[in-house]
Each structure stands twice: as C-alpha cells, then as structure tokens.
Enzyme design. Structure first.
Site, PDB file in Angstrom:
ATOM      1  N   HIS A  71       2.013   5.579  -5.351  1.00 20.46           N
ATOM      2  CA  HIS A  71       2.682   5.612  -6.654  1.00 20.46           C
ATOM      3  C   HIS A  71       1.976   4.646  -7.581  1.00 20.46           C
ATOM      4  O   HIS A  71       1.077   3.916  -7.189  1.00 20.46           O
ATOM      5  CB  HIS A  71       4.186   5.321  -6.542  1.00 20.46           C
ATOM      6  CG  HIS A  71       4.548   3.897  -6.308  1.00 20.46           C
ATOM      7  ND1 HIS A  71       5.633   3.297  -6.897  1.00 20.46           N
ATOM      8  CD2 HIS A  71       3.985   2.936  -5.535  1.00 20.46           C
ATOM      9  CE1 HIS A  71       5.731   2.046  -6.487  1.00 20.46           C
ATOM     10  NE2 HIS A  71       4.755   1.801  -5.661  1.00 20.46           N
ATOM     11  N   CYS A  78       1.065  -3.599  -9.666  1.00 19.70           N
ATOM     12  CA  CYS A  78       1.792  -2.339  -9.448  1.00 19.70           C
ATOM     13  C   CYS A  78       1.451  -1.269 -10.487  1.00 19.70           C
ATOM     14  O   CYS A  78       1.840  -0.115 -10.344  1.00 19.70           O
ATOM     15  CB  CYS A  78       3.296  -2.588  -9.408  1.00 19.70           C
ATOM     16  SG  CYS A  78       3.792  -3.582  -7.988  1.00 19.70           S
ATOM     17  N   HIS A  88      -1.540   2.694  -5.956  1.00 19.57           N
ATOM     18  CA  HIS A  88      -1.452   2.046  -4.643  1.00 19.57           C
ATOM     19  C   HIS A  88      -0.438   2.790  -3.786  1.00 19.57           C
ATOM     20  O   HIS A  88       0.248   3.683  -4.265  1.00 19.57           O
ATOM     21  CB  HIS A  88      -1.063   0.562  -4.784  1.00 19.57           C
ATOM     22  CG  HIS A  88       0.291   0.335  -5.366  1.00 19.57           C
ATOM     23  ND1 HIS A  88       0.577   0.528  -6.719  1.00 19.57           N
ATOM     24  CD2 HIS A  88       1.454  -0.048  -4.785  1.00 19.57           C
ATOM     25  CE1 HIS A  88       1.851   0.250  -6.933  1.00 19.57           C
ATOM     26  NE2 HIS A  88       2.418  -0.095  -5.767  1.00 19.57           N
ATOM     27  N   HIS A 115       2.371   2.686  -0.135  1.00 15.41           N
ATOM     28  CA  HIS A 115       3.229   1.908   0.756  1.00 15.41           C
ATOM     29  C   HIS A 115       3.586   2.740   1.980  1.00 15.41           C
ATOM     30  O   HIS A 115       3.585   3.969   1.932  1.00 15.41           O
ATOM     31  CB  HIS A 115       4.549   1.533   0.060  1.00 15.41           C
ATOM     32  CG  HIS A 115       4.397   0.663  -1.118  1.00 15.41           C
ATOM     33  ND1 HIS A 115       4.066  -0.659  -1.040  1.00 15.41           N
ATOM     34  CD2 HIS A 115       4.545   0.941  -2.445  1.00 15.41           C
ATOM     35  CE1 HIS A 115       4.015  -1.177  -2.252  1.00 15.41           C
ATOM     36  NE2 HIS A 115       4.302  -0.219  -3.129  1.00 15.41           N
ATOM     37  N   HIS A 117       3.262  11.452   2.248  1.00 15.99           N
ATOM     38  CA  HIS A 117       1.859  11.643   1.886  1.00 15.99           C
ATOM     39  C   HIS A 117       1.701  12.390   0.559  1.00 15.99           C
ATOM     40  O   HIS A 117       0.839  13.244   0.399  1.00 15.99           O
ATOM     41  CB  HIS A 117       1.085  12.330   3.013  1.00 15.99           C
ATOM     42  CG  HIS A 117       0.825  11.397   4.145  1.00 15.99           C
ATOM     43  ND1 HIS A 117       1.764  11.136   5.104  1.00 15.99           N
ATOM     44  CD2 HIS A 117      -0.258  10.638   4.444  1.00 15.99           C
ATOM     45  CE1 HIS A 117       1.282  10.267   5.971  1.00 15.99           C
ATOM     46  NE2 HIS A 117       0.053   9.937   5.588  1.00 15.99           N
ATOM     47  N   GLU A 152       9.330  -1.411   0.740  1.00 11.28           N
ATOM     48  CA  GLU A 152       7.922  -1.088   0.477  1.00 11.28           C
ATOM     49  C   GLU A 152       6.993  -1.907   1.353  1.00 11.28           C
ATOM     50  O   GLU A 152       5.873  -1.501   1.606  1.00 11.28           O
ATOM     51  CB  GLU A 152       7.575  -1.361  -0.984  1.00 11.28           C
ATOM     52  CG  GLU A 152       8.275  -0.459  -1.956  1.00 11.28           C
ATOM     53  CD  GLU A 152       7.919  -0.764  -3.394  1.00 11.28           C
ATOM     54  OE1 GLU A 152       8.033   0.147  -4.218  1.00 11.28           O
ATOM     55  OE2 GLU A 152       7.540  -1.907  -3.714  1.00 11.28           O
TER      56      GLU A 152
END
Length: 117
Positions: free
Chosen positions: A14, A25, A29, A31, A69, A107
């Site tokens: 995201h 952020c 990136h 998680h 994914h 996260e």
C-alpha cells in the site's frame, strides 16, 4: 461474558499518498498483516460455542481472494491505514457475525490498531 478470537495473516502493499513525500509511508511499501477478530456473547450456542471457529473461515476466504498479495490502494475505497482497515474488517465481520465486538490489525510485530465501537 464469553470471548473468542481468531487471527488471519496476509501480505499486501500500500501507499499513503496523502502524506508528505518525505514520510516513509508515502512511498510504496508492504506489510505482513495480522487481522484478529474478536467475538463475545453472554451465552453459548447449543454446541457450547460463542461461534464455531470454522464459520470464521469466511474471513480467511475474503482476505485470500480480495486482499492477499494485492496493492490495497487498488482494492479498498479508503486510505489503507491500519485504523481504517480495522474498521473495514469490523464492518465486514459484524455483518456476518453479530457477536463481533472488535477487530485488530497489525502491520508490524510491534504495532496494532483496533476498532471497537
């Protein structure tokens, strides 16, 4: 009060593009998310459950088919913060299981966001 919870795991990317460009952020990136749904009831059903854990596999199916994914910005109609995702999973779960009282989203191993009305 009886309480049960179950964890679900998925990986996704995201980007929080509304943040300043120098905020980590704001960059693309990913998680390894953990979603924990909590249900509660003052009584148990005829089988002695708040809710059969097997019934909660519907959340796993939703996560696996719609979010795992994937790039969350493409599949969620909200900024994909952990807080917003906790509310999203709460609303999804509450619509199916009235005993839902809270959802937590992690996260990282050290962070959790929770939605509990």
């Amino acid at each position: 009060m009886y309480r049960i919870s179950k964890e679900f795991h998925f990986s996704a990317s995201h980007q929080l593009g509304h943040l300043p460009a120098d905020h980590q952020c704001a960059r693309l990136h990913g998680h390894n998310y953990i979603v924990s749904v909590e249900l509660a009831s003052t009584t148990l059903n005829a089988d002695g459950f708040v809710r059969d854990y097997h019934e909660l596999s519907a959340l796993k199916h939703y996560i696996d088919s719609e979010l795992d994914h994937r790039h969350l910005n493409d599949v969620l109609d909200l900024p994909s913060t952990a807080e917003n995702m906790a509310r999203h999973f709460y609303d999804w779960s509450k619509a199916r299981w009235p005993e839902t009282v809270a959802v937590r989203v992690s996260e990282t191993p050290k962070t959790w966001a929770e939605y509990r009305p």
